[in-house]
Design an enzyme around this catalytic site. Structure first.
Site, mmCIF file in Angstrom:
data_model
loop_
_atom_site.group_PDB
_atom_site.id
_atom_site.type_symbol
_atom_site.label_atom_id
_atom_site.label_comp_id
_atom_site.label_asym_id
_atom_site.label_seq_id
_atom_site.Cartn_x
_atom_site.Cartn_y
_atom_site.Cartn_z
ATOM 1 N N CYS A 1 76.551 -37.212 22.971
ATOM 2 C CA CYS A 1 77.133 -37.764 24.200
ATOM 3 C C CYS A 1 78.600 -38.080 24.011
ATOM 4 C CB CYS A 1 76.387 -39.016 24.609
ATOM 5 S SG CYS A 1 76.511 -40.301 23.370
ATOM 6 N N PHE B 1 66.766 -36.904 23.287
ATOM 7 C CA PHE B 1 66.424 -36.108 22.104
ATOM 8 C C PHE B 1 67.544 -36.091 21.072
ATOM 9 C CE2 PHE B 1 68.918 -32.818 24.269
ATOM 10 C CZ PHE B 1 69.550 -32.205 23.195
HETATM 11 P P1 NAD Z 1 66.945 -36.614 29.492
HETATM 12 O O1 NAD Z 1 67.562 -37.383 30.598
HETATM 13 O O2 NAD Z 1 66.326 -35.295 29.804
HETATM 14 O O3 NAD Z 1 65.780 -37.481 28.787
HETATM 15 C C1 NAD Z 1 65.998 -38.803 28.368
HETATM 16 C C2 NAD Z 1 64.682 -39.550 28.411
HETATM 17 O O4 NAD Z 1 64.204 -39.567 29.765
HETATM 18 C C3 NAD Z 1 63.586 -38.903 27.572
HETATM 19 O O5 NAD Z 1 62.855 -39.917 26.921
HETATM 20 C C4 NAD Z 1 62.738 -38.164 28.597
HETATM 21 O O6 NAD Z 1 61.375 -38.090 28.222
HETATM 22 C C5 NAD Z 1 62.900 -38.997 29.843
HETATM 23 N N1 NAD Z 1 62.846 -38.208 31.080
HETATM 24 C C6 NAD Z 1 63.220 -36.907 31.242
HETATM 25 N N2 NAD Z 1 63.031 -36.526 32.519
HETATM 26 C C7 NAD Z 1 62.531 -37.594 33.182
HETATM 27 C C8 NAD Z 1 62.140 -37.821 34.539
HETATM 28 N N3 NAD Z 1 62.219 -36.861 35.470
HETATM 29 N N4 NAD Z 1 61.679 -39.044 34.875
HETATM 30 C C9 NAD Z 1 61.605 -40.022 33.956
HETATM 31 N N5 NAD Z 1 61.954 -39.860 32.653
HETATM 32 C C10 NAD Z 1 62.423 -38.657 32.273
HETATM 33 O O7 NAD Z 1 68.063 -36.471 28.348
HETATM 34 P P2 NAD Z 1 67.982 -35.616 27.015
HETATM 35 O O8 NAD Z 1 68.099 -34.171 27.364
HETATM 36 O O9 NAD Z 1 66.850 -36.056 26.167
HETATM 37 O O10 NAD Z 1 69.326 -36.106 26.290
HETATM 38 C C11 NAD Z 1 70.579 -35.558 26.556
HETATM 39 C C12 NAD Z 1 71.333 -36.381 27.576
HETATM 40 O O11 NAD Z 1 71.465 -37.726 27.115
HETATM 41 C C13 NAD Z 1 72.759 -35.892 27.781
HETATM 42 O O12 NAD Z 1 73.046 -35.950 29.151
HETATM 43 C C14 NAD Z 1 73.601 -36.888 26.998
HETATM 44 O O13 NAD Z 1 74.925 -37.035 27.444
HETATM 45 C C15 NAD Z 1 72.828 -38.138 27.226
HETATM 46 N N6 NAD Z 1 73.148 -39.130 26.215
HETATM 47 C C16 NAD Z 1 73.956 -40.158 26.587
HETATM 48 C C17 NAD Z 1 74.326 -41.108 25.655
HETATM 49 C C18 NAD Z 1 75.217 -42.232 26.040
HETATM 50 O O14 NAD Z 1 75.441 -43.095 25.221
HETATM 51 N N7 NAD Z 1 75.759 -42.299 27.244
HETATM 52 C C19 NAD Z 1 73.850 -41.019 24.342
HETATM 53 C C20 NAD Z 1 73.010 -39.953 23.998
HETATM 54 C C21 NAD Z 1 72.666 -39.019 24.953
#
Ligand code: NAD
Length: 519
Positions: free
Chosen positions: A304, A172
């Protein structure tokens, strides 16, 4: 956003999140160049975080919708991979131009669903645009090598070809930039894409899909599939999906990596982070305080690459904290459309989770220097607010230190030496970004060499690499071998072939059943 633009239409009874959402617009999938309500009967609510109000619903894909999106991408692949680089890059240049012209609209869409302030949303689009600009030069990046006469009258050369249907699953916090880390290179290299954005802020993806269509991209090359775990699992296991580029939290990144690779896919899965900023006694403390505030509270800490642990060496902590306090006192938290410095958190549930960490920090004995729970926002009372929060004397066993909070909570950890600070950073399970503030080039150089983190800032707080380098962390911040964009991105989205070639001439090969040797 209007229905005329083709990416949001009025809900139908079968696809609303609940009965009360009947009048809200529905964010639809984008398949084969057109909006599609899909066949699923599930939807999720989308909020404006600055008002706390539901503003839209988003379709959640069924397994049938996954099949439809993948089938569209698969059907578009043969013609797209055979489209010349000259034609592909013409479309990319046009896309870049449209994105540049309309980035203000895209930023407003992001702010309305994510909450980050408009200037920050504009920054995100600009950083994504850098990758589009990189991909405009794909001709140079997919060039192979050629060796004449490697063996007698035999030439050898390498070529790189697209994978096929590639999937992108994004978080998100950067609804435009993170997908743009991947799809410009993927498309330029001749792949077709299914993007599964976060269901929390889905509209940016549809806006981008529309821009691609307007730029002349053939239908089916770029598809958007909205959804949750059902959509993700469908992509991870679909036999026609060649690769997965995932960005999100560490537990899901690990799951995506393990499931995707078990199904024979190429996977890069970028996970969570706990980024440290090490401040040495000789640092310019005004620069360091500015950096700590910008990197700790920008985008309400939902980056992130946000700094969440400020490691103060020796005597600098008191002075640094005083400077941070002065700066935070000037910040305005509020609606991102009102010129504020910091917006709300993305959802009420996330705000409550982050607030829970602030409560836990107090209980666990950290010193609360600035309490964001007391913020008076410039915005609707029902918005998902939490102001900048600063803790001092944080222990490495406290949950505010061990966990990725993903909110505007900055923890100061006091250490006695550079070595203690380095050990602490290297012991952390994450390795996404890190920064050191010092005026000692030798210390900075030593740190650069010794720290086990993928992206390092030296007197730079949020060291997100420019597009022609690659983005990616170490340890639990990335599962897989390949980072995003840059040369590594091009490698991820292409497969190599090496051709060893001989053309007939008056000589002949002759029989030899031994292993081929060059002469
Ligand atoms: P999230 O892991 O909840 O969701 C990411 C994606 O996975 C979304 O599209 C979501 O629909 C999907 N998803 C969620 N739960 C799932 C499940 N149980 N099974 C399969 N798919 C699922 O992450 P978020 O809250 O959207 O984003 C924040 C996180 O992303 C933070 O931990 C942040 O550090 C990380 N992030 C990392 C980077 C990087 O470059 N390393 C960049 C941006 C964000």
């Amino acid at each position: 956003m209007t229905s005329e633009e083709g990416f949001v239409t009025t809900t139908t009874a079968s696809t609303t999140a609940d009965a009360g959402a009947l009048d809200l617009p529905l964010v639809q999938h984008w398949i084969s160049g057109a909006a599609s309500a899909g066949s699923g009967d599930r939807a999720a609510d989308v909020y404006d975080p600055a008002t706390g109000k539901r503003t839209k619903t988003v379709a959640l894909a069924s397994p049938g919708d996954v099949n439809a999106a993948v089938a569209a991408a698969k059907a578009a692949f043969p013609a797209w991979r055979d489209t010349s680089l000259a034609r592909r890059t013409t479309i990319l240049f046009k896309f870049r131009q449209l994105l540049d012209e309309r980035k203000g609209e895209l930023a407003e869409i992001i702010t309305a669903e994510h909450g980050k302030v408009v200037s920050d949303a504009l920054g995100e689009v600009s950083r994504g645009q850098e990758v589009v600009e990189l991909a405009c030069g794909i001709n140079h990046l997919v060039k192979g090598a050629f060796t004449e006469n490697a063996s007698t009258k035999i030439d050898v050369y390498s070529i790189r070809q697209p994978l096929g249907v590639v999937s992108i699953i994004s978080p998100f916090n950067f609804p435009a930039m993170v997908p743009m880390w991947f799809f410009p290179v993927a498309i330029a290299a001749g792949n077709t894409v299914v993007l599964k954005p976060s269901e929390k802020d889905p509209s940016a993806a549809n806006f981008i899909a529309r821009l691609w269509k307007d730029a002349g991209l053939p239908d089916g090359v770029f598809n958007v599939l909205h959804g949750d775990k059902v959509a993700v699992d469908g992509l991870l296991t679909h036999p026609d999906v060649a690769s997965v580029s995932f960005v999100g939290s560490t537990p899901i990144a690990k799951y995506v990596y393990e499931t995707g690779t078990a199904h024979g896919k190429r996977v890069q899965a970028l996970g969570g982070a706990k980024n440290h900023m090490l401040v040495l006694p000789d640092a310019d403390l005004d620069l360091a305080a500015d950096a700590a505030v910008n990197a700790g509270f920008g985008s309400a800490g939902e980056r992130c690459m946000a700094v969440s642990a400020l490691v103060a060496v020796d005597s600098v902590a008191d002075e640094l904290i005083a400077k941070i306090k002065d700066r935070v006192a000037t910040l305005r938290t509020g609606d991102g459309r009102r010129g504020c410095d910091m917006g709300p958190l993305v959802t009420g549930a996330h705000r409550d989770k982050v607030t829970g960490y602030v409560d836990a920090g107090v209980t666990e004995g950290a010193e609360l220097v600035i309490d964001g729970r007391e913020v008076v926002p410039d915005g609707d009372a029902d918005g998902f607010w939490l102001g900048p929060t600063l803790f001092d004397k944080v222990g490495t066993d406290m949950s505010i230190y061990t966990d990725e909070i993903f909110g505007p909570v900055l923890s100061v950890v006091r250490v006695e030496s550079y070595a203690e600070g380095l050990d602490l950073i290297n012991a952390n399970k994450y390795g996404n970004g890190v920064a050191i503030f010092t005026n000692d080039g030798g210390a900075a150089r030593k740190f650069r060499n010794e720290v086990q983190v993928g992206m390092i800032g030296i007197n730079v707080p949020v060291p997100v690499p420019v597009a022609y380098f690659s983005f990616g962390g170490w340890k639990q911040s990335l599962f897989g071998d390949t980072h995003a964009h840059g040369v590594e991105g091009v490698h991820f989205f292409t497969r190599g072939k090496v051709v060893t070639e001989r053309w007939l001439d008056p000589s002949h090969g002759g029989l030899n059943l031994g292993f081929p040797q060059n002469d």
